[in-house]
Structure formats: C-alpha cells, structure tokens
Scaffold this motif. Structure first.
Motif, mmCIF file in Angstrom:
data_model
loop_
_atom_site.group_PDB
_atom_site.id
_atom_site.type_symbol
_atom_site.label_atom_id
_atom_site.label_comp_id
_atom_site.label_asym_id
_atom_site.label_seq_id
_atom_site.Cartn_x
_atom_site.Cartn_y
_atom_site.Cartn_z
ATOM 1 N N PHE A 46 8.121 46.619 -18.842
ATOM 2 C CA PHE A 46 6.791 46.930 -17.955
ATOM 3 C C PHE A 46 8.062 47.610 -17.019
ATOM 4 O O PHE A 46 7.841 48.698 -16.359
ATOM 5 C CB PHE A 46 6.183 46.142 -17.933
ATOM 6 C CG PHE A 46 4.560 46.261 -16.859
ATOM 7 C CD1 PHE A 46 3.621 47.096 -17.380
ATOM 8 C CD2 PHE A 46 4.703 47.067 -16.227
ATOM 9 C CE1 PHE A 46 2.900 47.509 -17.311
ATOM 10 C CE2 PHE A 46 4.300 47.248 -15.110
ATOM 11 C CZ PHE A 46 2.612 47.258 -15.958
ATOM 12 N N THR A 49 9.748 50.634 -17.696
ATOM 13 C CA THR A 49 8.626 51.685 -18.288
ATOM 14 C C THR A 49 8.272 52.257 -16.936
ATOM 15 O O THR A 49 8.004 53.605 -17.127
ATOM 16 C CB THR A 49 8.052 51.059 -19.283
ATOM 17 O OG1 THR A 49 8.749 50.543 -20.255
ATOM 18 C CG2 THR A 49 7.186 52.251 -19.690
ATOM 19 N N VAL A 50 7.880 51.548 -16.413
ATOM 20 C CA VAL A 50 7.297 52.365 -15.081
ATOM 21 C C VAL A 50 8.068 53.651 -14.460
ATOM 22 O O VAL A 50 7.680 54.685 -13.990
ATOM 23 C CB VAL A 50 7.329 51.439 -13.879
ATOM 24 C CG1 VAL A 50 6.665 51.434 -12.561
ATOM 25 C CG2 VAL A 50 5.961 50.344 -14.580
ATOM 26 N N VAL A 52 9.888 55.039 -15.863
ATOM 27 C CA VAL A 52 9.435 55.850 -17.035
ATOM 28 C C VAL A 52 8.767 57.352 -16.608
ATOM 29 O O VAL A 52 8.546 58.562 -16.551
ATOM 30 C CB VAL A 52 9.554 56.046 -18.911
ATOM 31 C CG1 VAL A 52 9.328 57.484 -19.407
ATOM 32 C CG2 VAL A 52 10.537 55.368 -18.576
ATOM 33 N N LEU A 53 7.443 57.312 -15.762
ATOM 34 C CA LEU A 53 6.528 58.176 -15.628
ATOM 35 C C LEU A 53 7.368 58.855 -14.087
ATOM 36 O O LEU A 53 6.477 59.733 -13.724
ATOM 37 C CB LEU A 53 5.255 57.104 -14.332
ATOM 38 C CG LEU A 53 5.151 55.763 -15.233
ATOM 39 C CD1 LEU A 53 3.746 54.598 -13.949
ATOM 40 C CD2 LEU A 53 3.981 56.260 -16.544
ATOM 41 N N ARG A 59 6.068 61.804 -21.165
ATOM 42 C CA ARG A 59 6.220 60.872 -20.632
ATOM 43 C C ARG A 59 5.640 59.832 -21.951
ATOM 44 O O ARG A 59 5.688 58.905 -21.662
ATOM 45 C CB ARG A 59 5.491 60.825 -19.202
ATOM 46 C CG ARG A 59 6.422 61.432 -17.377
ATOM 47 C CD ARG A 59 5.175 61.640 -16.967
ATOM 48 N NE ARG A 59 5.688 62.443 -15.832
ATOM 49 C CZ ARG A 59 5.708 63.745 -15.820
ATOM 50 N NH1 ARG A 59 5.040 64.364 -16.580
ATOM 51 N NH2 ARG A 59 5.545 64.156 -14.655
ATOM 52 N N ALA A 60 4.907 60.153 -22.092
ATOM 53 C CA ALA A 60 3.848 59.216 -23.134
ATOM 54 C C ALA A 60 4.727 59.251 -24.252
ATOM 55 O O ALA A 60 4.247 58.349 -24.401
ATOM 56 C CB ALA A 60 2.306 59.766 -23.564
ATOM 57 N N LYS A 62 7.939 59.076 -24.228
ATOM 58 C CA LYS A 62 9.052 57.982 -23.534
ATOM 59 C C LYS A 62 8.406 56.387 -23.520
ATOM 60 O O LYS A 62 9.519 54.829 -23.564
ATOM 61 C CB LYS A 62 9.756 58.724 -21.900
ATOM 62 C CG LYS A 62 9.967 59.692 -22.849
ATOM 63 C CD LYS A 62 11.096 60.604 -20.943
ATOM 64 C CE LYS A 62 11.739 61.522 -21.593
ATOM 65 N NZ LYS A 62 12.520 62.462 -20.538
ATOM 66 N N VAL A 63 7.156 56.617 -22.541
ATOM 67 C CA VAL A 63 6.396 54.899 -22.721
ATOM 68 C C VAL A 63 6.500 54.293 -23.517
ATOM 69 O O VAL A 63 6.892 53.134 -23.903
ATOM 70 C CB VAL A 63 5.552 55.193 -21.555
ATOM 71 C CG1 VAL A 63 4.298 53.748 -21.725
ATOM 72 C CG2 VAL A 63 5.164 55.526 -20.306
ATOM 73 N N SER A 66 10.252 53.079 -25.190
ATOM 74 C CA SER A 66 10.317 52.235 -24.332
ATOM 75 C C SER A 66 9.706 51.028 -24.439
ATOM 76 O O SER A 66 10.912 49.581 -24.413
ATOM 77 C CB SER A 66 9.950 52.505 -22.581
ATOM 78 O OG SER A 66 9.172 52.371 -22.585
#
Length: 102
Positions: A46, A49-50, A52-53, A59-60, A62-63, A66
């Motif tokens: 988590f 992944t944050v 990645v924002l 972004r979506a 990549k999230v 991940s």
C-alpha cells in the motif's frame, strides 16, 4: 480528454468524491499506525503504491499492477481461503521450496 469533458467539468464533477477518498485513505493509514503489532505485506504494498499517484500517466494501471501477482504460470492450488488484495513477495525460503518441488 477523450470523453468530451473539460478539466473544469471533470473537477466540478469528481473533486469532492476524490477528496473524500483521500480522507478515507489518510484515516486508514492513521489507524494502522496507531495499532499494535507488525505491518504485513499488504501495508508495505500500500505504501509503495501511494507513491505511484505522483506518476504523470497511467496511474490507475500502475496502481492495479502494483498489487497484482506478477507470476505467469498459474499456481496448482490456492494457498489461502480468500484474496488478500496484494501480492506477497515470496520469501527466499518459499522460492527454494517451490523450486525443489518442480
């Protein structure tokens, strides 16, 4: 944008919802940090992944990637009764055990 909306229209329509989701995420992270015990692989994923924002594109995707299992061949049997929402990086011991079985 491909959907015919201006940035202002997107902001007007979705900003408050996105703001509420960010507040939910911040509250979740605060609860985890206040709780006793060790974090597991899900919180590690988590936090990673944050970051990645801040990416500029996709972004979506990549999230989602991940949190996903990167292995190609499917496993023979499930190791848990439910999904965990994040891929636990296998330990070196687990990799050796799996290699010995194949």
């Amino acid at each position: 944008m491909g959907d015919g909306m201006t940035r202002q229209q997107v902001l007007d329509l979705y900003f408050m919802d996105a703001r509420a989701k960010l507040l939910d995420l911040a509250a979740f992270m605060d609860r985890v940090e206040r709780a006793e015990g060790q974090e597991d692989f899900r919180m590690k994923a988590f936090r990673k992944t944050v970051a990645v924002l801040n990416a500029k594109k996709n972004r979506a995707e990549k999230v989602l990637l991940s949190f996903s299992d990167p292995t190609r061949p499917p496993i023979a049997t499930a190791t848990t009764k439910a999904a965990s929402g994040a891929y636990p990086k296998p330990s070196k011991l687990a990799k050796r055990i799996h290699a010995a079985k194949t």
